[in-house]
Design a protein around this motif. Structure first.
Motif, PDB file in Angstrom:
ATOM      1  N   ILE A   1      56.170  47.766 -33.603  1.00 41.51           N
ATOM      2  CA  ILE A   1      55.693  47.198 -32.340  1.00 41.51           C
ATOM      3  C   ILE A   1      55.102  48.306 -31.484  1.00 41.51           C
ATOM      4  N   TRP A   2      53.927  48.048 -30.921  1.00 38.48           N
ATOM      5  CA  TRP A   2      53.237  49.017 -30.062  1.00 38.48           C
ATOM      6  C   TRP A   2      52.740  48.257 -28.837  1.00 38.48           C
ATOM      7  N   LYS A   3      53.513  48.320 -27.761  1.00 37.96           N
ATOM      8  CA  LYS A   3      53.192  47.565 -26.553  1.00 37.96           C
ATOM      9  C   LYS A   3      51.976  48.158 -25.825  1.00 37.96           C
ATOM     10  N   ALA A   4      51.204  47.268 -25.197  1.00 37.42           N
ATOM     11  CA  ALA A   4      50.035  47.706 -24.421  1.00 37.42           C
ATOM     12  C   ALA A   4      50.439  47.949 -22.973  1.00 37.42           C
ATOM     13  N   ASP A   5      51.503  48.721 -22.786  1.00 40.29           N
ATOM     14  CA  ASP A   5      51.969  49.045 -21.437  1.00 40.29           C
ATOM     15  C   ASP A   5      51.760  50.531 -21.182  1.00 40.29           C
ATOM     16  N   GLU A   6      52.364  51.047 -20.117  1.00 39.77           N
ATOM     17  CA  GLU A   6      52.128  52.445 -19.757  1.00 39.77           C
ATOM     18  C   GLU A   6      52.568  53.406 -20.848  1.00 39.77           C
ATOM     19  N   VAL A   7      53.660  53.091 -21.537  1.00 43.46           N
ATOM     20  CA  VAL A   7      54.116  53.949 -22.632  1.00 43.46           C
ATOM     21  C   VAL A   7      53.151  53.859 -23.805  1.00 43.46           C
ATOM     22  N   GLY A   8      52.767  52.645 -24.178  1.00 43.99           N
ATOM     23  CA  GLY A   8      51.810  52.476 -25.267  1.00 43.99           C
ATOM     24  C   GLY A   8      50.497  53.166 -24.996  1.00 43.99           C
ATOM     25  N   GLU A   9      50.032  53.089 -23.753  1.00 41.59           N
ATOM     26  CA  GLU A   9      48.772  53.753 -23.379  1.00 41.59           C
ATOM     27  C   GLU A   9      48.888  55.265 -23.481  1.00 41.59           C
ATOM     28  N   ARG A  10      50.046  55.805 -23.140  1.00 42.88           N
ATOM     29  CA  ARG A  10      50.237  57.261 -23.252  1.00 42.88           C
ATOM     30  C   ARG A  10      50.104  57.709 -24.700  1.00 42.88           C
ATOM     31  N   PHE A  11      50.721  56.958 -25.608  1.00 42.39           N
ATOM     32  CA  PHE A  11      50.622  57.320 -27.028  1.00 42.39           C
ATOM     33  C   PHE A  11      49.178  57.181 -27.519  1.00 42.39           C
ATOM     34  N   LYS A  12      48.525  56.118 -27.133  1.00 42.01           N
ATOM     35  CA  LYS A  12      47.144  55.923 -27.565  1.00 42.01           C
ATOM     36  C   LYS A  12      46.261  57.056 -27.061  1.00 42.01           C
ATOM     37  N   ALA A  13      46.466  57.468 -25.809  1.00 42.11           N
ATOM     38  CA  ALA A  13      45.657  58.540 -25.228  1.00 42.11           C
ATOM     39  C   ALA A  13      45.895  59.869 -25.937  1.00 42.11           C
ATOM     40  N   GLU A  14      47.154  60.186 -26.241  1.00 36.78           N
ATOM     41  CA  GLU A  14      47.450  61.473 -26.902  1.00 36.78           C
ATOM     42  C   GLU A  14      46.926  61.489 -28.330  1.00 36.78           C
ATOM     43  N   LEU A  15      47.020  60.374 -29.027  1.00 31.04           N
ATOM     44  CA  LEU A  15      46.478  60.305 -30.382  1.00 31.04           C
ATOM     45  C   LEU A  15      44.962  60.456 -30.366  1.00 31.04           C
ATOM     46  N   THR A  16      44.319  59.839 -29.399  1.00 30.32           N
ATOM     47  CA  THR A  16      42.864  59.940 -29.265  1.00 30.32           C
ATOM     48  C   THR A  16      42.453  61.359 -28.918  1.00 30.32           C
ATOM     49  N   GLU A  17      43.199  61.994 -28.022  1.00 31.93           N
ATOM     50  CA  GLU A  17      42.894  63.376 -27.633  1.00 31.93           C
ATOM     51  C   GLU A  17      43.079  64.324 -28.814  1.00 31.93           C
ATOM     52  N   ALA A  18      44.109  64.078 -29.619  1.00 35.93           N
ATOM     53  CA  ALA A  18      44.317  64.921 -30.800  1.00 35.93           C
ATOM     54  C   ALA A  18      43.129  64.808 -31.751  1.00 35.93           C
ATOM     55  N   ALA A  19      42.658  63.591 -31.979  1.00 39.84           N
ATOM     56  CA  ALA A  19      41.497  63.399 -32.853  1.00 39.84           C
ATOM     57  C   ALA A  19      40.259  64.069 -32.265  1.00 39.84           C
ATOM     58  N   ALA A  20      40.129  64.028 -30.948  1.00 41.83           N
ATOM     59  CA  ALA A  20      38.958  64.620 -30.295  1.00 41.83           C
ATOM     60  C   ALA A  20      38.912  66.133 -30.475  1.00 41.83           C
ATOM     61  N   ARG A  21      40.049  66.775 -30.600  1.00 39.09           N
ATOM     62  CA  ARG A  21      40.044  68.239 -30.770  1.00 39.09           C
ATOM     63  C   ARG A  21      40.069  68.645 -32.245  1.00 39.09           C
ATOM     64  N   GLY A  22      39.867  67.656 -33.144  1.00 37.09           N
ATOM     65  CA  GLY A  22      39.694  67.978 -34.551  1.00 37.09           C
ATOM     66  C   GLY A  22      40.885  67.722 -35.453  1.00 37.09           C
ATOM     67  N   VAL A  23      41.957  67.175 -34.905  1.00 43.85           N
ATOM     68  CA  VAL A  23      43.122  66.847 -35.723  1.00 43.85           C
ATOM     69  C   VAL A  23      42.845  65.556 -36.496  1.00 43.85           C
ATOM     70  N   ASP A  24      43.236  65.505 -37.738  1.00 43.44           N
ATOM     71  CA  ASP A  24      43.106  64.282 -38.538  1.00 43.44           C
ATOM     72  C   ASP A  24      44.261  63.352 -38.179  1.00 43.44           C
ATOM     73  N   VAL A  25      43.943  62.241 -37.529  1.00 45.63           N
ATOM     74  CA  VAL A  25      44.957  61.313 -37.022  1.00 45.63           C
ATOM     75  C   VAL A  25      44.905  60.009 -37.821  1.00 45.63           C
TER      76      VAL A  25
END
Length: 413
Positions: A93-117
């Motif tokens: 389960i991955w809720k679309a709330d403030e916690v879920g958004e934090r995880f989505k943002a960090e995963l996206t940022e990791a991919a943006a700096r070249g990490v394979d996510v």
């Protein structure tokens, strides 16, 4: 006078089955309505004792137990932020709330700096999550585990859910346990997660790689199966794999209980043991082992609670001690035996987890971690009350009737 016409046996059986099903559905709906009213009147407070995370050295790896969602999420996000090569993220389960958004943002940022996510989430468990939340940056590799994942519509394997919760960073740090992703789980539910840093993180990495490569689509890259560079059999993962008809977690539990000579402490959100698990627990009590089971007094699935009640008489009469967690949903899936063996993971002791869904549990043979888990269990007991056989046998007759009506549903839960 001519004899009354006889109904065909098949029709009698069909109508009998329909009648039984109607009664069961009616009872389930009534229980859910009553439970919804109870939750409105007495919402879960999220106030219960927690202990801080503490690192334990075990067989060349560092293990940390988390029982507070905020602390766990902060640690997970920090490790994603520190990723340099790969991030494997899998959740039920991955809720679309403030916690879920934090995880989505960090995963996206990791991919943006070249990490394979790489991301896996279960489609069924997230049907109520807004579609917009499930739109991801193209730099992330995302696998939505489908509603149907097999060729035969008659095979239960086709409908197995991915109930696992994993995070692996750079194949050196891994997390596994009962926590889904969402604010409810961070500050209201009581759960347990394990962080592994060191060679044993391979156990989680390998589980993710195998699952990804088996279910990936043509557009997805294949992950390299590296094999274990270094490993110790005293820390290992047990994987329930419906696609391969492999369900070792059930056997792991039975084997550990069979070896017990002093104590068995089990914490479960949903506790519906089958005959073999039940017999192992009762045999342990007969040879002098103290068996204690901690479950929520009220879980988030009221029908499962009532189905499970059908087993309490045998457990209590057999000497198993049952403790009911108060004012919150305890969702952990853990056990400790004799202060030496521990398991932490995603598997409930019920049919859906034991012989149905994709699951993963880490088992660790280490006195340091077992001692820490005994401290967690003792802390939880300060927020629980013991259910006695005398109290249970004095319950009203109408409750016994409802339990009997719902008992046949046990194999489905």
């Amino acid at each position: 006078m001519p004899a009354a016409p006889r109904l065909p046996l098949r029709r009698v059986l069909a109508w009998t089955g329909i009648g039984v099903l109607t009664v069961q559905v009616g009872a389930a709906l009534a229980l859910m309505a009553a439970d919804a009213l109870r939750k409105r009147r007495f919402p879960p407070s999220g106030t219960f004792p927690r202990i801080p995370p503490e690192e334990v050295e075990a067989h060349g790896s560092r293990l940390t137990v988390y029982t507070d969602g905020d602390e766990l999420y902060d640690a997970m996000l920090a490790d994603i932020r520190a990723a340099r090569e790969t991030v494997f993220f899998e959740t039920y389960i991955w809720k679309a709330d403030e916690v879920g958004e934090r995880f989505k943002a960090e995963l996206t940022e990791a991919a943006a700096r070249g990490v394979d996510v790489y991301v896996i989430y279960d489609t069924f468990a997230n049907l109520v999550v807004p579609r917009a939340f499930k739109q991801f940056d193209d730099r992330l590799q995302v696998l939505a585990f489908g509603l149907v994942n097999g060729r035969s519509p008659l095979s239960p394997r086709t409908y197995a859910r991915d109930h696992r919760k994993l995070l692996v960073v750079d194949e050196r740090v891994g997390y596994v346990g009962g926590y889904n992703i969402g604010k409810l789980y961070s500050d209201t539910w009581r759960d347990t997660h394990l962080r592994i840093e060191g060679p044993a993180a391979w156990e989680l990495s390998n589980a993710f790689v195998d699952f990804w490569n088996y279910y990936k689509k043509k557009r997805h890259p294949e992950l390299t199966d590296r094999g274990a560079r270094k490993w110790d059999a005293r820390i290992r993962a047990s994987l329930n794999l419906p696609n391969r008809l492999l369900f070792p977690v059930r056997g792991m539990y039975i084997d550990a209980v069979e070896r017990a000579v002093r104590s068995v402490d089990i914490t479960q959100g949903y506790f519906l043991p089958d005959e073999e698990v039940l017999d192992a627990l009762l045999r342990a009590v007969r040879r002098g082992v103290e068996v204690r089971v901690l479950v929520p007094e009220f879980s988030n699935h009221v029908v499962a609670d009532w189905v499970a009640r059908g087993l309490l008489s045998r457990l209590l009469a057999g000497g198993v001690r049952i403790f009911l967690f108060q004012h919150a949903m305890v969702h952990a899936k853990t056990a400790t035996v004799d202060g030496r063996w521990t398991t932490i993971g995603t598997t409930n002791i019920d049919r859906l987890s034991m012989t149905g869904n994709f699951e993963i549990n880490i088992e660790v043979y280490d006195e340091g971690l077992a001692h820490r888990m005994e401290e967690v269990f003792a802390t939880d007991l300060t927020n629980a009350r013991e259910l006695t056989l005398e109290e249970w046998e004095s319950r009203p007759a109408w409750k016994r009737v409802v339990e009997r009506v719902l008992r046949p549903l046990a194999p489905l839960l």
